[in-house]
Design a protein around this motif. Structure first.
Motif, short mmCIF file in Angstrom:
data_model
loop_
_atom_site.label_atom_id
_atom_site.label_comp_id
_atom_site.label_asym_id
_atom_site.label_seq_id
_atom_site.Cartn_x
_atom_site.Cartn_y
_atom_site.Cartn_z
N THR A 109 35.10 40.60 33.07
CA THR A 109 34.92 39.72 34.22
C THR A 109 35.96 40.03 35.29
N VAL A 110 35.54 39.89 36.54
CA VAL A 110 36.46 40.00 37.67
C VAL A 110 36.39 38.66 38.40
N MET A 111 37.42 37.85 38.18
CA MET A 111 37.39 36.46 38.67
C MET A 111 38.24 36.32 39.93
N ASP A 112 37.61 35.77 40.96
CA ASP A 112 38.32 35.39 42.18
C ASP A 112 39.25 34.24 41.83
N TYR A 113 40.56 34.43 42.03
CA TYR A 113 41.54 33.45 41.55
C TYR A 113 41.47 32.15 42.33
N LYS A 114 40.90 32.20 43.54
CA LYS A 114 40.81 31.00 44.37
C LYS A 114 39.57 30.18 44.02
N THR A 115 38.41 30.86 43.90
CA THR A 115 37.16 30.14 43.62
C THR A 115 36.93 29.93 42.13
N LYS A 116 37.68 30.68 41.29
CA LYS A 116 37.52 30.65 39.83
C LYS A 116 36.10 31.07 39.42
N ALA A 117 35.50 31.92 40.25
CA ALA A 117 34.14 32.44 39.97
C ALA A 117 34.15 33.95 40.23
N GLN A 118 33.01 34.59 39.96
CA GLN A 118 32.87 36.02 40.18
C GLN A 118 33.22 36.37 41.63
N MET A 119 33.95 37.46 41.82
CA MET A 119 34.29 37.88 43.18
C MET A 119 33.04 38.43 43.87
N LEU A 120 32.78 37.94 45.08
CA LEU A 120 31.59 38.32 45.83
C LEU A 120 31.96 39.24 47.00
N TYR A 121 30.94 39.90 47.56
CA TYR A 121 31.18 40.93 48.58
C TYR A 121 30.37 40.69 49.85
N ASN A 122 30.69 41.52 50.85
CA ASN A 122 30.12 41.38 52.20
C ASN A 122 30.37 39.97 52.73
N ARG A 123 31.61 39.53 52.54
CA ARG A 123 32.01 38.22 53.04
C ARG A 123 32.43 38.34 54.50
N GLU A 124 32.56 37.20 55.15
CA GLU A 124 33.05 37.22 56.53
C GLU A 124 34.48 37.79 56.57
N GLU A 125 35.29 37.39 55.61
CA GLU A 125 36.67 37.88 55.49
C GLU A 125 36.69 39.02 54.46
N LEU A 126 36.94 40.25 54.91
CA LEU A 126 36.89 41.40 54.01
C LEU A 126 38.13 41.53 53.12
N LEU A 127 39.16 40.76 53.43
CA LEU A 127 40.36 40.71 52.59
C LEU A 127 40.05 39.89 51.34
N ASN A 128 40.25 40.47 50.18
CA ASN A 128 39.99 39.77 48.92
C ASN A 128 41.03 38.68 48.68
N ASN A 129 40.59 37.64 47.97
CA ASN A 129 41.56 36.72 47.36
C ASN A 129 42.22 37.42 46.19
N TRP A 130 43.28 36.82 45.64
CA TRP A 130 43.83 37.33 44.39
C TRP A 130 42.70 37.31 43.35
N PHE A 131 42.83 38.18 42.35
CA PHE A 131 41.80 38.19 41.31
C PHE A 131 42.40 38.59 39.96
N LEU A 132 41.63 38.34 38.91
CA LEU A 132 42.05 38.65 37.55
C LEU A 132 40.90 39.35 36.84
N VAL A 133 41.19 40.50 36.24
CA VAL A 133 40.19 41.27 35.49
C VAL A 133 40.54 41.20 34.02
N LYS A 134 39.59 40.79 33.20
CA LYS A 134 39.85 40.80 31.75
C LYS A 134 38.54 40.68 30.96
#
Length: 262
Positions: A237-262
């Protein structure tokens, strides 16, 4: 999907060949972008090679070195390629070999295909949501892509590990990341920390070489899309640390939030 995978692998290998020619034969100059990140002739050459293949698919492309269209236009894209022509430009400049070519296909904000080529190591990672994730070692650019796909070892590999292993950035080890690693030591006892450049960190989790990859420092969509595809299609899983859900793409803000892969 197989045709698109074939195209993405061909593009990555061709770009890798171009990159290595510059890496091995030229004293390349380094420029700096507006955010002070380094840019070399190889980044631009790789971008041009990749675009020559992906443009034929009629799927729009978001590349680090391409034109970044406004979100008003991008938000209508159901499918897009997300490309980093050289991920780990700092590692390229240091000539330590830890740089990659990243190509991902995203559909409805989720990566459904990923290709990562490590030209200095001749290693290829690729994945699709239908077939899973694979690694090919000792890649020759002269091998037909269909044969390369057949040579793929299914990820994760059966890797013996004695300690809980965390992989972290070679260039961006933030205090928060160090704090997270210290917490892991409390939980797991002895923890082995490995430092790697570029999207190789995501590949290490997908392979099973590392147990987790905390990234509590800035990244962009093109840094992670291909690696996320490969990790997820290998069962991680690649979890967006802010939303606590799967990291999504083609967002308005191209800068990722922190994330955790495990």
């Amino acid at each position: 999907m197989k045709d698109l995978l074939h195209t993405a692998i061909t593009a990555a290998l061709s770009a890798g060949e171009k990159i290595m020619h510059i890496y091995e034969n030229e004293d390349f100059e380094v420029d700096f972008k507006s955010d002070d990140s380094p840019l070399t002739k190889a980044d631009l050459a790789s971008h041009q090679v990749i675009m020559s293949f992906l443009e034929k698919t009629d799927i729009p492309v978001l590349s680090e070195e391409g034109k970044h269209l406004p979100y008003e236009e991008r938000k209508t894209w159901n499918r897009l390629w997300i490309v980093d022509p050289i991920d780990g430009t700092k590692e390229f400049i240091k000539r330590n070999g830890e740089f990659t070519v990243n190509i991902a296909l995203v559909e409805e904000q989720k990566p459904i295909l990923g290709v990562i080529f490590v030209p200095a190591l001749n290693e290829l990672y690729f994945s699709t949501v239908e077939d899973g994730a694979f690694k090919v070692r000792n890649v020759s650019i002269y091998t037909k892509v269909n044969e390369l796909i057949q040579l793929g070892e299914k990820l994760p590999l059966d890797v013996p590990k004695e300690k809980y292993t965390v992989v972290a950035s070679k260039s961006h080890l933030s205090p928060e990341t160090q704090e997270y690693i210290d917490e892991l030591k409390t939980k797991h006892g002895e923890v082995e920390a490995i430092s790697k450049g570029s999207s190789l960190k995501l590949c290490m989790v997908a392979e099973g070489v590392a147990d987790c990859y905390p990234r509590f420092a800035p990244t962009m969509e093109w840094d992670t899309a291909a690696g996320q595809a490969i990790c997820e299609h290998a069962g991680f899983t690649v979890m967006d640390y802010k939303t606590k859900a799967q990291m999504l793409y083609n967002r308005e803000e191209l800068l990722n939030n922190w994330f955790l892969v495990k």
